[in-house]
Design a protein around this motif. Structure first.
Motif, PDB file in Angstrom:
ATOM      1  N   ASP A 225       2.449  19.820  15.618  1.00 25.02           N
ATOM      2  CA  ASP A 225       1.116  20.594  16.219  1.00 25.02           C
ATOM      3  C   ASP A 225       0.399  19.998  17.326  1.00 25.02           C
ATOM      4  O   ASP A 225      -0.781  20.371  17.694  1.00 25.02           O
ATOM      5  N   LYS A 226       0.716  18.884  17.950  1.00 20.78           N
ATOM      6  CA  LYS A 226       0.234  18.150  18.987  1.00 20.78           C
ATOM      7  C   LYS A 226      -1.059  17.754  18.796  1.00 20.78           C
ATOM      8  O   LYS A 226      -2.054  17.692  19.709  1.00 20.78           O
ATOM      9  N   TYR A 227      -1.236  17.361  17.802  1.00 21.55           N
ATOM     10  CA  TYR A 227      -2.235  16.233  17.068  1.00 21.55           C
ATOM     11  C   TYR A 227      -2.269  14.845  17.079  1.00 21.55           C
ATOM     12  O   TYR A 227      -0.767  14.256  16.751  1.00 21.55           O
ATOM     13  N   ILE A 228      -3.088  13.899  17.321  1.00 15.92           N
ATOM     14  CA  ILE A 228      -2.955  12.429  16.931  1.00 15.92           C
ATOM     15  C   ILE A 228      -2.984  12.225  15.347  1.00 15.92           C
ATOM     16  O   ILE A 228      -3.990  12.975  14.982  1.00 15.92           O
ATOM     17  N   SER A 229      -2.037  11.747  14.771  1.00 14.00           N
ATOM     18  CA  SER A 229      -2.122  11.679  13.547  1.00 14.00           C
ATOM     19  C   SER A 229      -2.619  10.210  12.978  1.00 14.00           C
ATOM     20  O   SER A 229      -1.936   9.211  13.671  1.00 14.00           O
ATOM     21  N   ILE A 230      -3.752  10.256  12.052  1.00 11.50           N
ATOM     22  CA  ILE A 230      -4.035   8.784  11.705  1.00 11.50           C
ATOM     23  C   ILE A 230      -3.759   8.814   9.906  1.00 11.50           C
ATOM     24  O   ILE A 230      -4.559   9.558   9.420  1.00 11.50           O
ATOM     25  N   SER A 231      -3.189   8.179   9.491  1.00 11.14           N
ATOM     26  CA  SER A 231      -2.779   7.850   8.020  1.00 11.14           C
ATOM     27  C   SER A 231      -3.045   6.590   7.713  1.00 11.14           C
ATOM     28  O   SER A 231      -3.001   5.484   8.296  1.00 11.14           O
ATOM     29  N   ILE A 232      -3.566   6.408   6.410  1.00 14.75           N
ATOM     30  CA  ILE A 232      -3.600   5.019   5.596  1.00 14.75           C
ATOM     31  C   ILE A 232      -2.390   5.256   4.599  1.00 14.75           C
ATOM     32  O   ILE A 232      -2.007   6.040   3.831  1.00 14.75           O
ATOM     33  N   VAL A 233      -1.524   4.260   4.815  1.00 14.93           N
ATOM     34  CA  VAL A 233      -0.116   4.109   4.161  1.00 14.93           C
ATOM     35  C   VAL A 233      -0.131   2.813   3.410  1.00 14.93           C
ATOM     36  O   VAL A 233      -0.566   1.823   3.793  1.00 14.93           O
ATOM     37  N   LYS A 234       0.054   3.222   2.173  1.00 15.06           N
ATOM     38  CA  LYS A 234       0.099   2.022   0.853  1.00 15.06           C
ATOM     39  C   LYS A 234       1.639   1.582   0.682  1.00 15.06           C
ATOM     40  O   LYS A 234       2.655   2.439   0.506  1.00 15.06           O
ATOM     41  N   ASN A 235       1.863   0.391   0.798  1.00 13.48           N
ATOM     42  CA  ASN A 235       3.060  -0.172   0.414  1.00 13.48           C
ATOM     43  C   ASN A 235       3.316  -0.719  -1.027  1.00 13.48           C
ATOM     44  O   ASN A 235       4.288  -0.523  -1.716  1.00 13.48           O
ATOM     45  N   ILE A 236       2.457  -1.437  -1.448  1.00 16.31           N
ATOM     46  CA  ILE A 236       2.365  -2.072  -2.756  1.00 16.31           C
ATOM     47  C   ILE A 236       0.912  -2.686  -3.089  1.00 16.31           C
ATOM     48  O   ILE A 236      -0.100  -2.584  -2.264  1.00 16.31           O
ATOM     49  N   GLY A 237       0.821  -2.790  -4.435  1.00 13.45           N
ATOM     50  CA  GLY A 237      -0.440  -3.434  -4.707  1.00 13.45           C
ATOM     51  C   GLY A 237      -1.488  -2.208  -5.245  1.00 13.45           C
ATOM     52  O   GLY A 237      -1.482  -1.172  -5.083  1.00 13.45           O
TER      53      GLY A 237
END
Length: 237
Positions: A225-237
């Motif tokens: 949709d032509k937005y900048i996306s900012i996510s917090i991504v968790k891998n482990i812990g």
């Protein structure tokens, strides 16, 4: 601020040059990056192979740069543990040529290198944009987003994952934060047979069908949709 940068497109890539230029506004920049393309290496590291590291003449004045024969995650490990005389305050990975959203994150060496930074106890940001498209949005918003995220604290094994749409600046709809990671994928893959080999073998190559169907409020939906996306991504812990 002491900043360590890597990427998976190679140390000559346009994206890492533009990222280093923006990062210089925040402090001292070091680069340890693969000499060649290392996409889709995920968080792999070298355990049974040696790693060659060489000083590199980077095209931005004042940036201390080194090429590395290892993976992007190797680059962060080598940079933190051997190259830099002190621990960096911030790890940046990118600016990748191609989105790293949705299920593609698990394969992404851009994200893998940022996760390595997080495992080393360093605030880490992965940054990507649509492949081979306009850079107007990333050039406009990159300094602002780096400044905003650089001092924000995350938990162990967490990174910020930023994706810029490849549209003209006047078509960008803004920034969406706290995006969920989509369960979808831009390319729905299958394998095609290229040749039949001796002893009943077969030679295969992956082929993907482009897709933009995805869930609302996700990283994938945001860039479509032509937005900048900012996510917090968790891998482990």
């Amino acid at each position: 601020m002491r900043i360590l940068i890597t990427n998976d497109d190679g140390i000559n890539a346009d994206g890492i040059i533009r990222l280093a230029k923006a990062a210089k506004e925040l402090g001292e920049v070091w680069i340890v990056a693969p000499l060649d393309q290392r996409s889709a290496a995920s968080h792999s590291i070298s355990l049974h192979n040696y790693i060659d590291v060489y000083p590199y003449d980077f095209p931005i004045e004042g940036v201390k740069a080194f090429s590395c024969s290892g993976t992007p995650a190797d680059c962060i490990r080598v940079g933190c543990l051997n190259i830099m005389p002190y621990k960096p305050d911030l790890v940046l990975s990118g600016l990748n040529n191609g989105y790293n959203v949705a299920s593609d994150i698990q394969y992404s060496a851009t994200a893998g290198a940022a996760f390595e930074g997080s495992f080393q106890g360093i605030a880490s940001i992965a940054l990507s944009e649509e492949a081979d498209k306009l850079h107007e949005v990333s050039d406009r918003y990159l300094p602002e987003i780096l400044t905003d995220l650089a001092n924000k604290k995350l938990g162990y094994g967490q990174i910020f994952n930023v994706n810029f749409p490849g549209c003209p600046l006047n078509e960008c709809n803004g920034i969406l934060t706290d995006r969920r990671v989509s369960h979808g994928m831009f390319f729905r893959d299958h394998y095609i047979e290229l040749a039949h080999l001796e002893n009943n073998g077969v030679r295969l190559m992956v082929e993907g069908d482009y897709n933009e169907d995805t869930e609302p409020d996700t990283d994938f939906r945001a860039v479509v949709d032509k937005y900048i996306s900012i996510s917090i991504v968790k891998n482990i812990g």
